[in-house]
Design an enzyme around this catalytic site. Sequence first.
Site, PDB file in Angstrom:
ATOM      1  N   GLU A   1       1.678   3.744   3.031  1.00 56.74           N
ATOM      2  CA  GLU A   1       2.067   3.214   4.353  1.00 56.74           C
ATOM      3  C   GLU A   1       3.585   3.329   4.459  1.00 56.74           C
ATOM      4  O   GLU A   1       4.328   2.390   4.155  1.00 56.74           O
ATOM      5  CB  GLU A   1       1.542   1.786   4.495  1.00 56.74           C
ATOM      6  CG  GLU A   1       0.020   1.764   4.399  1.00 56.74           C
ATOM      7  CD  GLU A   1      -0.595   0.377   4.467  1.00 56.74           C
ATOM      8  OE1 GLU A   1       0.139  -0.616   4.635  1.00 56.74           O
ATOM      9  OE2 GLU A   1      -1.841   0.283   4.346  1.00 56.74           O
TER      10      GLU A   1
ATOM     11  N   HIS B   1       0.876  -1.176   0.000  1.00 54.43           N
ATOM     12  CA  HIS B   1       0.000   0.000   0.000  1.00 54.43           C
ATOM     13  C   HIS B   1       0.913   1.225   0.000  1.00 54.43           C
ATOM     14  O   HIS B   1       1.712   1.415   0.924  1.00 54.43           O
ATOM     15  CB  HIS B   1      -0.922  -0.023   1.225  1.00 54.43           C
ATOM     16  CG  HIS B   1      -1.877  -1.171   1.183  1.00 54.43           C
ATOM     17  ND1 HIS B   1      -2.095  -2.016   2.241  1.00 54.43           N
ATOM     18  CD2 HIS B   1      -2.674  -1.619   0.166  1.00 54.43           C
ATOM     19  CE1 HIS B   1      -2.975  -2.939   1.889  1.00 54.43           C
ATOM     20  NE2 HIS B   1      -3.336  -2.727   0.643  1.00 54.43           N
TER      21      HIS B   1
ATOM     22  N   HIS C   1       3.028  -3.284   7.141  1.00 58.11           N
ATOM     23  CA  HIS C   1       1.958  -2.319   6.832  1.00 58.11           C
ATOM     24  C   HIS C   1       1.765  -1.346   7.984  1.00 58.11           C
ATOM     25  O   HIS C   1       2.214  -1.587   9.112  1.00 58.11           O
ATOM     26  CB  HIS C   1       0.619  -3.048   6.641  1.00 58.11           C
ATOM     27  CG  HIS C   1       0.539  -3.864   5.397  1.00 58.11           C
ATOM     28  ND1 HIS C   1      -0.285  -3.556   4.336  1.00 58.11           N
ATOM     29  CD2 HIS C   1       1.191  -5.004   5.036  1.00 58.11           C
ATOM     30  CE1 HIS C   1      -0.141  -4.447   3.375  1.00 58.11           C
ATOM     31  NE2 HIS C   1       0.750  -5.351   3.772  1.00 58.11           N
TER      32      HIS C   1
ATOM     33  N   GLU D   1       1.189  -5.144  11.269  1.00 55.90           N
ATOM     34  CA  GLU D   1       0.594  -3.801  11.340  1.00 55.90           C
ATOM     35  C   GLU D   1       1.342  -3.029  12.419  1.00 55.90           C
ATOM     36  O   GLU D   1       1.376  -3.451  13.577  1.00 55.90           O
ATOM     37  CB  GLU D   1      -0.897  -3.900  11.687  1.00 55.90           C
ATOM     38  CG  GLU D   1      -1.740  -4.569  10.626  1.00 55.90           C
ATOM     39  CD  GLU D   1      -1.940  -3.710   9.376  1.00 55.90           C
ATOM     40  OE1 GLU D   1      -1.607  -2.509   9.407  1.00 55.90           O
ATOM     41  OE2 GLU D   1      -2.411  -4.265   8.362  1.00 55.90           O
TER      42      GLU D   1
HETATM   43  O1  LIG Z   1      -6.334  -0.200   8.009  1.00 58.69           O
HETATM   44  C1  LIG Z   1      -6.869  -0.970   7.232  1.00 58.69           C
HETATM   45  O2  LIG Z   1      -8.109  -1.037   7.098  1.00 58.69           O
HETATM   46  C2  LIG Z   1      -6.040  -1.877   6.363  1.00 58.69           C
HETATM   47  C3  LIG Z   1      -4.601  -1.986   6.783  1.00 58.69           C
HETATM   48  C4  LIG Z   1      -3.966  -3.018   5.864  1.00 58.69           C
HETATM   49  O3  LIG Z   1      -3.527  -2.665   4.809  1.00 58.69           O
HETATM   50  N1  LIG Z   1      -4.061  -4.282   6.279  1.00 58.69           N
HETATM   51  C5  LIG Z   1      -3.756  -5.376   5.431  1.00 58.69           C
HETATM   52  C6  LIG Z   1      -3.969  -6.667   6.148  1.00 58.69           C
HETATM   53  C7  LIG Z   1      -3.636  -7.844   5.277  1.00 58.69           C
HETATM   54  C8  LIG Z   1      -4.034  -9.191   5.853  1.00 58.69           C
HETATM   55  O4  LIG Z   1      -5.234  -9.432   6.027  1.00 58.69           O
HETATM   56  O5  LIG Z   1      -3.128 -10.017   6.095  1.00 58.69           O
HETATM   57  C9  LIG Z   1      -4.699  -5.287   4.226  1.00 58.69           C
HETATM   58  O6  LIG Z   1      -5.866  -4.923   4.421  1.00 58.69           O
HETATM   59  O7  LIG Z   1      -4.261  -5.596   3.140  1.00 58.69           O
HETATM   60 ZN   LIG Z   2      -1.547  -1.998   4.205  1.00 57.92          ZN
END
Ligand SMILES: O=C(O)CCC(=O)N[C@@H](CCC(=O)O)C(=O)O
Ligand SMILES: [Zn+2]
EC number: 3.5.1.96
Length: 334
Positions: free
Chosen positions: A62, A59, A151, A215
Site C-alpha cells: 500500500e 501492508h 492504508h 483508507e
Molecule cells: O482492501 C481490503 O480488503 C483491506 C484494506 C485494509 O488493509 N484495510 C485495513 C482496515 C483496518 C481496520 O479495520 O481498521 C485492514 O484490513 O487491515
Molecule cells: Zn491496508
Amino acid sequence: MLALGKLLELTLAGREPAQKIQLTVDGVQMRWLSEGALEVRPPQALDNGSDLLLSSGIHGNETAPIELLDRLLHGIARGEIKPRTRILFLFGNPEAMRRGERYLELDVNRLFNGRHEKNIGPEAMRAAELEQLARSFFSLPGRSRLHYDLHTAIRGSKIEQFALYPWKDGRQHSRHELARLRAAGMEAVLLQNKTSITFTAFTYEQLEAEAFTLELGKARPFGQNQGVNVSRLETRLKQIIEGNEPATESLDGLQLFAVSREVIKHSDGFILHLPADVENFSPLAPGYLLAEDVAKTRWVIEEEGARIIFPNPKVKNGLRAGILIVPTTDVGLA
Ligand SMILES: O=C(O)CCC(=O)N[C@@H](CCC(=O)O)C(=O)O
Ligand SMILES: [Zn+2]
C-alpha cells in the site's frame, strides 16, 4: 536534506543510519529508533503539547500512504515543515514493503492487542515491536494523542476515502475528530462497535489515543499513485504538525456508517457470492445470499441499507472476510 529524512530509502535498503540523531536548522530533533521508526521532536519552546503517530506500510504493497509520509519527512528534514508536535513515523512491515506484498506470512494488522503473543515469526515480532514503540511514544502524561494509520484498499470503492474509528467500552466517539477527518478529505467514517486486533484498535483501546485507520484509494506499486489524491489529507497533516490547523466542527458531507456484522471465514469451504471486482460500499439487498460456509452456515442480508466493505474470501480461516455496514447518525458522538 538530513540523512534521517531518508527513512524510506534506509528502510527499503534494510540499512541503519550512521548517525541516529540529527538536528534540523530550526533545532528540530530527528531520532532513528529502529527499522522504519523515527521520532521527531520540536524545540521545547515551540512544542504545543500534541503527540502524533503516523504509520503506513503495515501492508507492504500500500504505497501511496508510504509516499505521503516520505514527503512529510523530507519536508521536515529540509526545514520546510516546522513541527510544533512530537511525531512518531512508522513504516509497519519493512520486509513486505521491500517485496511489494501485503504481508509475508501473517497480516500484521491482525496481530495487535495480544494476538502477536499467540503467533510466531517475523510479523508477530514486528507487531510486538510496533506496540512497544507506540506505547513508549504515547507514555508522556498531559499531552494529546492522535494516531492515523494510513492504508489503501485491495479493490475500488464507491466511496474513495474513508476512515475506520475503533471502539472501546465506555468511550464515546469524538465529533471534533470527525470534523477534522472531514476537513482532511474523508467522505465517510465507519464507527466500530466492538474491540479489534488492528493497530489503531490497540492505540485507541490501550494507549488512550484518538486513532483511525484511513483508507485513501486503491493499492498500487511505488510511483504509480497518480490516481490517489491525498492532497487534502496532506495539507491537514502539515497543519496539525505545524500547529496551525483551521478550526472546524462541521460534519457536512460526511457519511457515517455502523458495523452491522463482520463476516468471519471459518473454513476452506467458505464461498463468497460476490463478483471478484465488486467495489467497497456496494449495496446489498435484503434476502441476498452473501456467503456460505461449513456446517450449512449462510450469510443472508437482513439489514435495510446494507453495504459491504473489504470482501476477501482469501483471508485465513478465523479472520474477517468482509464487513457488513449500515448508515448511522451522529447521535452519540461526544
Ligand atoms: O482492501 C481490503 O480488503 C483491506 C484494506 C485494509 O488493509 N484495510 C485495513 C482496515 C483496518 C481496520 O479495520 O481498521 C485492514 O484490513 O487491515
Ligand atoms: Zn491496508
